[in-house]
Design a protein around this motif. Structure first.
Motif, PDB file in Angstrom:
ATOM      1  N   ARG A 118       0.829  -1.201   0.000  1.00 41.18           N
ATOM      2  CA  ARG A 118       0.000   0.000   0.000  1.00 41.18           C
ATOM      3  C   ARG A 118       0.865   1.254   0.000  1.00 41.18           C
ATOM      4  O   ARG A 118       2.102   1.182   0.031  1.00 41.18           O
ATOM      5  CB  ARG A 118      -0.943   0.006   1.205  1.00 41.18           C
ATOM      6  CG  ARG A 118      -1.994  -1.094   1.181  1.00 41.18           C
ATOM      7  CD  ARG A 118      -2.955  -0.926   0.024  1.00 41.18           C
ATOM      8  NE  ARG A 118      -4.088  -1.817   0.094  1.00 41.18           N
ATOM      9  CZ  ARG A 118      -5.250  -1.530   0.692  1.00 41.18           C
ATOM     10  NH1 ARG A 118      -5.402  -0.372   1.296  1.00 41.18           N
ATOM     11  NH2 ARG A 118      -6.244  -2.392   0.695  1.00 41.18           N
ATOM     12  N   GLU A 293      -7.627  -4.869  -5.869  1.00 43.68           N
ATOM     13  CA  GLU A 293      -7.967  -4.303  -4.559  1.00 43.68           C
ATOM     14  C   GLU A 293      -8.405  -2.853  -4.667  1.00 43.68           C
ATOM     15  O   GLU A 293      -9.130  -2.334  -3.820  1.00 43.68           O
ATOM     16  CB  GLU A 293      -6.761  -4.388  -3.626  1.00 43.68           C
ATOM     17  CG  GLU A 293      -5.588  -3.525  -4.071  1.00 43.68           C
ATOM     18  CD  GLU A 293      -4.441  -3.496  -3.077  1.00 43.68           C
ATOM     19  OE1 GLU A 293      -3.588  -2.596  -3.213  1.00 43.68           O
ATOM     20  OE2 GLU A 293      -4.405  -4.363  -2.192  1.00 43.68           O
ATOM     21  N   ALA A 294      -7.993  -2.167  -5.763  1.00 42.08           N
ATOM     22  CA  ALA A 294      -8.317  -0.751  -5.936  1.00 42.08           C
ATOM     23  C   ALA A 294      -9.648  -0.526  -6.642  1.00 42.08           C
ATOM     24  O   ALA A 294     -10.166   0.597  -6.627  1.00 42.08           O
ATOM     25  CB  ALA A 294      -7.209  -0.051  -6.725  1.00 42.08           C
ATOM     26  N   SER A 332      -3.855   2.597  -2.542  1.00 45.37           N
ATOM     27  CA  SER A 332      -3.524   1.391  -3.314  1.00 45.37           C
ATOM     28  C   SER A 332      -2.585   1.745  -4.464  1.00 45.37           C
ATOM     29  O   SER A 332      -2.802   2.734  -5.173  1.00 45.37           O
ATOM     30  CB  SER A 332      -4.793   0.745  -3.873  1.00 45.37           C
ATOM     31  OG  SER A 332      -4.467  -0.312  -4.756  1.00 45.37           O
ATOM     32  N   THR A 335      -4.330   1.656  -8.139  1.00 43.59           N
ATOM     33  CA  THR A 335      -5.408   2.552  -8.536  1.00 43.59           C
ATOM     34  C   THR A 335      -5.187   3.111  -9.943  1.00 43.59           C
ATOM     35  O   THR A 335      -4.046   3.321 -10.373  1.00 43.59           O
ATOM     36  CB  THR A 335      -5.548   3.716  -7.546  1.00 43.59           C
ATOM     37  OG1 THR A 335      -6.656   4.540  -7.925  1.00 43.59           O
ATOM     38  CG2 THR A 335      -4.294   4.578  -7.515  1.00 43.59           C
TER      39      THR A 335
END
Length: 425
Positions: A118, A293-294, A332, A335
């Motif tokens: 992150r 995850e983004a 993130s 992204t």
């Protein structure tokens, strides 16, 4: 231990920056009456409006006949929160609680940013982006709403139930946090988040309906709103005044709106554009093939941007929402919204030039006011389009395919040649 040591420096820098910038924002708030800072107009909403609503809410009812009351019933809980600090004035307690929630958001972004893979850019964006709005964030309850949306996004990956419940609570305060669940991954995460959002929302709404009278009175006032002068449609109408349009600004429903010929049609067009954007977002979700995850973060920012730029109303505090969501995206490294975050910061700075610094120019429809609004809303519109395009491209991109390379069978005598090559080297 190594990870903690690596992040200690950046975390201390972000913390020191937060303390410095918030001290500056508090100083600006104490000088709110300065003409350049709005001549008292920024803080007046807490002094008079929130304080008045607090008196009504304290007697167990929502302001049913007040045209300025346009918020879902959860807003009542936020406006009653200063009662937790009875030794302070309402204004002091409200500002202090808002500052505490601001610190909570910063801490959550720091925590998210120090996890493996992150980034602390999100915490840095929130820390440095909010002061671009000067003292405004401290005297609007949009920081509290944004906190619920930010915490919902950060929680959903680990606990869809908690994420859904936080989104529902945010939607009960100001409707837009419901959009943060748009990008949840298909399957159990989405089902869990939406199930808990529906349950938590129903329980909270039922509790508010028991404790207060007229919990849905806000719907009547929302339906009567027109075209605010700071919206994209308002900017177009303001420019039309220079071309001979006979409309004029009028203070109603708590903001300056434009009234005159064709305003109703323009407002209806805004609603249709919002519906079209919702349709685009649904198509994106149905056709998306790739989730990272983004993706939930990026989808939330894109959705709120699209709904903001097509809205009949764009108040300066809306920038708080966008800064908060952009900050979550930047936690993130996957992204797609980094350039969008830059545009949001630019729009926040331009928003301050509009309100409180030059709001009289905007209301009067001067060329200065119109050009400022064209610049701010143009940047916001560009951010919305870019955000959705990048969201679409990221979700439609194919995963990189790693092809295995098959080693050729060794030829007779190859070992002898290899050994000879090694000896010659």
């Amino acid at each position: 231990m190594n990870r903690l040591r690596v992040h200690t420096g950046p975390v201390l820098w972000v913390t020191a920056s937060w303390l410095t910038t918030r001290a500056l924002m508090l100083w600006l708030l104490t000088h709110d009456s300065h003409p350049l800072l709005g001549g008292g107009a920024v803080a007046r909403e807490v002094w008079y409006l929130y304080g008045h609503w607090y008196g009504v809410l304290a007697h167990g009812a929502f302001p049913a006949h007040d045209t300025l009351w346009q918020y879902p019933p959860g807003a009542g809980a936020v406006l009653l929160a200063p009662a937790l600090l009875p030794w302070l004035t309402y204004f002091q307690a409200f500002g202090l609680l808002t500052l505490a929630v601001d610190a909570l958001v910063a801490a959550a972004l720091i925590r998210a940013g120090t996890r493996p893979g992150r980034s602390l850019l999100g915490a840095a964006l929130w820390t440095g982006g909010l002061p671009l709005l000067l003292q405004l964030p401290l005297v609007r309850y949009d920081v509290q709403v944004t906190a619920l949306a930010v915490l919902s996004l950060l929680a959903t990956a680990r606990s869809p139930r908690a994420g859904g419940a936080l989104a529902a609570l945010g939607a009960l305060v100001k409707v837009w946090p419901a959009l943060v669940l748009l990008g949840t991954p298909r399957g159990p995460v989405t089902r869990g988040a939406w199930r808990w959002a529906a349950g938590a929302g129903a329980v909270a709404l039922g509790l508010l309906a028991v404790l207060f009278r007229n919990p849905l009175s806000f719907l009547r006032q929302q339906g009567g709103r027109g075209v605010q002068i700071e919206s994209l449609a308002g900017t177009a109408l303001n420019l039309a005044r220079h071309a001979g349009w006979s409309g004029r600004p009028r203070m109603q429903y708590g903001s300056v709106e434009l009234v005159g010929p064709h305003v109703h049609a323009v407002a209806l067009a805004c609603l249709m554009l919002t519906a079209a954007c919702f349709g685009l977002l649904v198509v994106w979700r149905v056709r998306a093939r790739r989730w990272t995850e983004a993706t939930p973060f990026d989808a939330a920012l894109s959705a709120v941007l699209l709904f903001t730029v097509t809205s009949r109303v764009i108040s300066p505090q809306y920038m708080i929402w966008l800064i908060g969501l952009a900050a979550v995206c930047l936690t993130s490294r996957h992204t797609s919204q980094r350039p969008v975050a830059v545009l949001i910061l630019a729009a926040a700075g331009l928003s301050t030039l509009v309100f409180p610094m030059n709001y009289g120019e905007v209301v009067d429809g001067t060329w200065t006011g119109c050009l400022l609004m064209v610049a701010r809303n143009g940047v916001l519109a560009a951010a919305a389009v870019l955000s959705f395009v990048r969201l679409w491209q990221a979700a439609r991109a194919e995963e990189p395919v790693v092809q295995s390379v098959q080693k050729p069978e060794p030829r007779p005598g190859s070992d002898r040649h290899r050994d000879r090559a090694v000896s010659l080297s």
